[in-house]
Design a protein around this motif. Sequence first.
Motif, short mmCIF file in Angstrom:
data_model
loop_
_atom_site.label_atom_id
_atom_site.label_comp_id
_atom_site.label_asym_id
_atom_site.label_seq_id
_atom_site.Cartn_x
_atom_site.Cartn_y
_atom_site.Cartn_z
N SER A 45 0.84 -1.23 -0.09
CA SER A 45 0.11 -0.04 0.12
C SER A 45 0.99 1.30 0.06
N SER A 46 0.39 2.22 -0.83
CA SER A 46 1.15 3.65 -0.82
C SER A 46 0.40 4.26 0.07
N ALA A 47 -0.49 4.06 1.07
CA ALA A 47 -1.26 4.80 1.90
C ALA A 47 -0.44 4.90 3.23
N GLU A 48 -0.61 5.88 4.06
CA GLU A 48 0.21 6.11 5.54
C GLU A 48 -0.22 5.58 6.52
N GLY A 49 -1.31 4.62 6.78
CA GLY A 49 -2.07 4.33 7.72
C GLY A 49 -1.08 3.45 8.63
N ARG A 50 -1.40 3.15 10.02
CA ARG A 50 -0.72 2.64 10.82
C ARG A 50 -0.52 1.08 10.42
N TRP A 51 -1.42 0.54 9.94
CA TRP A 51 -1.44 -0.97 9.91
C TRP A 51 -0.60 -1.15 8.63
N ALA A 52 -0.53 -0.36 7.52
CA ALA A 52 0.33 -0.53 6.45
C ALA A 52 2.01 -0.26 6.75
N ALA A 53 2.08 0.87 7.51
CA ALA A 53 3.29 1.15 8.05
C ALA A 53 3.91 0.00 8.78
N ARG A 54 3.17 -0.61 9.65
CA ARG A 54 3.79 -1.72 10.61
C ARG A 54 4.03 -3.02 9.57
N ALA A 55 3.13 -3.24 8.73
CA ALA A 55 3.26 -4.40 7.64
C ALA A 55 4.46 -4.20 7.01
N GLY A 57 7.37 -2.54 7.85
CA GLY A 57 8.47 -2.64 8.62
C GLY A 57 8.69 -4.13 9.28
N LEU A 58 7.73 -5.00 8.91
CA LEU A 58 7.81 -6.20 9.81
C LEU A 58 8.60 -7.43 8.88
#
Length: 383
Positions: A45-55, A57-58
């Motif tokens: 995802s190009s979105a900056e939501g917290r779920w996408a950000a965590r995914a 970086g995991l």
Amino acid sequence: MSTQWSDERLARAGLTMACEAGSATLAGKVLEHGAQQVWQTLRNSSAEGRWAARAKGLELAELVGTAERRGVRFVIPGDPEWPESLDVLQHTDLKGLGGLPLGLWLRGPGHLARWSERAVAIVGSRASTQYGDHVATDLAMGLAESGQKHEPWTVVSGGAYGIDGSAHRGAIAAGGRTIAVLACGLDDPYPRGNQVIFDAIRNDHLLVSELPCGLHPTRVAFLARNRLIAALTSGSIVVEAAARSGANNTASWANACGRVVMAVPGSVRSAMSITPHRLIRDRQATLVTDVADVLALVEPLVSAPTLPFGGEDRPLDRLPAELMEVREALPARGGMTAGEVARRTGLGMAAVLSRLSRLEESHLARRDELGRWRIDAPRKAVA
């Protein structure tokens, strides 16, 4: 990384780390599109939501490696250890929370599916009273002991201070089974003050969480945890709980899941009795006082014990009507002759003498040295 970690299992594990537990929205997406697609969508995802950000970086290999080093396993729907009782959550939500868990992290030798087939939750206040602790312990011990001739009953709770801890300790002390459902990673169970209990459960019972190792509890995680406690069990017992209590939330989940809700009455002057009394008053829970009450509600109908009415059976309860008629004619003090008894009852002398003799044999009447009759205190053995 172990070869048992399929792409589906890895995707679900990653989602438990990247997303909050109990999200009905996420559960719906996984049900519709599958865990792998949802996971890849977040990662790309190009979105900056917290779920996408965590995914993004995991590192899944690191997540899995940490779990395996800690002796934590991950089960998902379709696994032998996955409880079918959780399926009810697929169509149940409460204030935005709900849905089937993506997977569950387990630690300990207990088998989740088998142990939850006969399970009862005992929940309540962290700031419990001595009365509440005693009741929770007694109920847990009674449930553990009641199943020793058959498949044991498992005591489920949330591992917290107060009622939860007392319930776990009671089950352990009785040699039964207990499951602690936590709102944090199983590598660092919360609260740390219950570490002795957690060690005992990890060694001989079962710790359960939706959250992977490394995650700490949040308010949402506690609320999501409550739905698991409710769905895993046949019924939930609220022992003590103030007006605003997590136990009240567990009771709401149990009702929503169609489970039996039970509540223990307490002092009307205690703040810890507010929620149990309200649940009983509003007919959202059934009043229970001991393990016999609980088993009568959660056992299959063919094997459930009968709830007692009127208290303990007494000798006079089994006394035939013709003997009761004569006994009730007798005085408690002084005495009456057989003739006086006959006149008072309207019976013939032969019938009176026969019945007085039977009462005397049963220790329900006695004759003095002058031949006068009076009642005698009933004893447990009645002819």
